[in-house]
Design an enzyme around this catalytic site. Structure first.
Site, PDB file in Angstrom:
ATOM      1  N   GLU A 128      -9.037   9.983   5.479  1.00  0.00           N
ATOM      2  CA  GLU A 128      -9.133   8.286   5.291  1.00  0.00           C
ATOM      3  C   GLU A 128     -10.277   8.114   4.082  1.00  0.00           C
ATOM      4  OE1 GLU A 128      -7.470   5.999   6.900  1.00  0.00           O
ATOM      5  OE2 GLU A 128      -6.261   7.729   7.647  1.00  0.00           O
ATOM      6  N   GLU A 164       0.853  -1.044  -0.071  1.00  0.00           N
ATOM      7  CA  GLU A 164      -0.019   0.102  -0.022  1.00  0.00           C
ATOM      8  C   GLU A 164       1.066   1.251  -0.066  1.00  0.00           C
ATOM      9  OE1 GLU A 164      -2.756   0.201   3.135  1.00  0.00           O
ATOM     10  OE2 GLU A 164      -3.734  -1.444   2.747  1.00  0.00           O
ATOM     11  N   LYS A 185     -14.966   4.457   5.891  1.00  0.00           N
ATOM     12  CA  LYS A 185     -13.761   4.434   6.865  1.00  0.00           C
ATOM     13  C   LYS A 185     -14.119   5.585   7.648  1.00  0.00           C
ATOM     14  CE  LYS A 185     -10.397   2.095   4.268  1.00  0.00           C
ATOM     15  NZ  LYS A 185      -8.851   1.847   3.842  1.00  0.00           N
ATOM     16  N   GLU A 235     -13.463   5.338  -0.147  1.00  0.00           N
ATOM     17  CA  GLU A 235     -14.221   4.611   0.651  1.00  0.00           C
ATOM     18  C   GLU A 235     -14.876   5.433   1.593  1.00  0.00           C
ATOM     19  OE1 GLU A 235     -12.369   0.367   0.833  1.00  0.00           O
ATOM     20  OE2 GLU A 235     -10.639   1.740   0.573  1.00  0.00           O
TER      21      GLU A 235
END
Length: 500
Positions: free
Chosen positions: A326, A263, A320, A317
């Site tokens: 985030e 990542e 999250k 997303e």
């Protein structure tokens, strides 16, 4: 019979060399912690559309595995932390998981890695001790299916697994994790699996902006950070963090374990205090990251070592928790439109507001030439790459052509370096060549040898020695001696066959 054997030997050797000269790749993490995401089939189509060949998912979702069947895309799948207890306790649990969740879809779905646990040292609850037993059971299940050489088993970690990361040569693992790390590293070394790390220069910059420059975090730095213990020069934080991990591994005498970045990335939006989380910075980081990786320059401590990388993440997303950043690491919105433009081949030019441009501080063009501090071996290797996998047209430096004279390595390398530099946005990273290139603001052209500039309308001809495909999945970098050796050996075999 002897002729057949020798010909078979040459072809076998070619395959070995091709395997050993594999170029680094860039993949994407496909997280699904969001509302209104496209169905897996649509996500797979999006991935194919953008020529992404490597994808990481965090579980073994059946719909996702089916969606990527017969696409040729390589999948890294995961065993979540919540399953570590059951996988570590009983071999039958790992056997049944492989039988029911993997084997029905393999090999149509090309699974190459299984991650057992994710950032366990950061997760609540004491699950670290469960990781290695679970990994061993998964590997045993793979052995029973005859897949232990085709699917590698590892586990992912945050950079928090290190107690020190600067200077890189002082990199050391956190002693509180020793009970867990020693058997883990022994497992990786024994089975040829990579140490998987999640690296985020964004967080280091956000939390220590007074000590770290934004350009250094974005691969845009014009200055160098020197490791006082080794004298190695670092122009970006990404390399420094990877080398810190390599030094930590070497300190424990695990020198053969390779590092894989599972990542990394940069958020495009953040809370009011996260001023660096912008689309421009995200585009700059990921664009420079891709170019850096596929150039196969490695890191200062591991020059030329391939580093495979997965960008986080495919989609924003919204589920999250935490700060605004985030929820905004995605390359695409749920409706599949791009958050910002990104070229996964690393070859195209992408307009980035905050990135380097093709002019120097005085407003003139810049060029890239060979550094006089580079050894002839490194310079030759960089020249071979530029005229080969770099897809530079090197016709002008061939005999009787305008840039052949002076017939020396530095002159030929300078012409090739500059051509690649101008073709790839004239950014700092496009002139790296593992430290062999330097940028100048004086035109190196001479006589009838004209060096390309950013504004040039010159057509880039296809180099007959270059590999035609620009996709990350097919780029192969050959050592300088390879073509001469192979051609000579292959021709000698053919002559012997014809003679008989």
């Amino acid at each position: 019979m002897g002729r057949v054997f020798r010909l078979g030997f040459v072809l076998s050797l070619l395959l070995v060399l091709l395997d050993g000269c594999r170029a680094s790749f860039v993949g994407v993490c496909y997280g699904r912690n969001a509302d209104d995401l496209p169905v897996p089939d649509k996500a797979a189509e999006l991935v194919k559309l953008h020529n992404i060949k490597y994808v990481r998912i965090y579980d073994s979702n059946v719909q996702v595995l089916k969606a990527f069947a017969n696409t040729g895309i390589e999948l890294m799948i995961g065993v979540p932390n919540s399953d570590l207890l059951s996988f570590s306790q009983f071999q039958s649990n790992a056997d049944n998981w492989l039988k029911n969740n993997i084997l029905p879809y393999y090999p149509a779905t090309k699974i190459t890695y299984i991650t057992v646990g994710a950032e366990v040292t950061e997760s609540p609850g004491n699950v670290s001790a469960l990781v290695v037993p679970a990994m061993k059971n998964v590997l045993t299940a793979l052995r029973k299916a005859g897949l232990q050489k085709k699917i590698k088993v590892s586990s992912t970690h945050s950079l928090g697994v290190l107690s020190r990361s600067f200077p890189p040569s002082a990199g050391a693992f956190n002693s509180s994790h020793a009970f867990f790390l020693k058997p883990l590293l022994e497992f990786l070394a024994e089975n040829g699996s990579p140490f998987m790390i999640n690296i985020y220069p964004y967080y280091a910059y956000r939390d220590s902006a007074s000590n770290i420059s934004l350009d250094y975090a974005l691969f845009e730095s014009s200055s160098e950070v020197i490791d006082p213990n080794t004298g190695l020069l670092y122009t970006n934080m990404f390399d420094a963090q990877i080398d810190a991990l390599y030094y930590a591994l070497m300190a424990l005498n695990f020198k053969t374990i390779k590092v894989m970045v599972t990542e990394t990335g940069w958020p495009s939006k953040g809370s009011p205090k996260e001023t660096a989380a912008t689309p421009d910075n995200a585009q700059t980081y990921n664009t420079n990251l891709i170019r850096h990786v596929i150039n196969n320059t490695g890191t200062p401590a591991k020059t030329g070592e391939e580093v495979d990388v997965y960008i986080f993440s495919l989609f924003n997303e919204n589920r999250k928790p935490g700060l605004e950043s985030e929820r905004n690491w995605g390359l695409f919105y749920p409706d599949q439109t791009s958050v910002y433009n990104l070229d996964f081949t690393g070859r195209g030019t992408v307009d980035v507001a905050t990135g380097s441009n093709s002019t120097s501080s005085n407003g003139t063009n810049t060029w890239c030439i060979a550094s006089n501090k580079t050894s002839e071996i490194d310079l030759q290797s960089a020249l071979d790459w530029a005229c080969g996998s770099g897809n530079v047209d090197c016709t002008a430096i061939q005999p009787s052509q305008p840039c052949y004279e002076p017939d020396n390595l530095a002159s030929h390398a300078s012409y090739a370096f500059n051509s690649y530099y101008q073709q790839n946005g004239a950014s700092e990273i496009a002139c790296s060549f593992g430290g062999a290139g330097i940028r100048v603001d004086r035109d190196p052209s001479y006589d009838s040898c004209l060096y390309m500039t950013a504004g040039s309308n010159k057509t880039i001809a296809s180099n007959t020695t270059a590999i035609s495909s620009k996709s990350l999945s097919t780029r192969i970098i050959f050592p300088a001696w390879f073509s001469t050796f192979f051609v000579a050996t292959f021709v000698s075999v053919l002559l012997e066959v014809n003679h008989v």
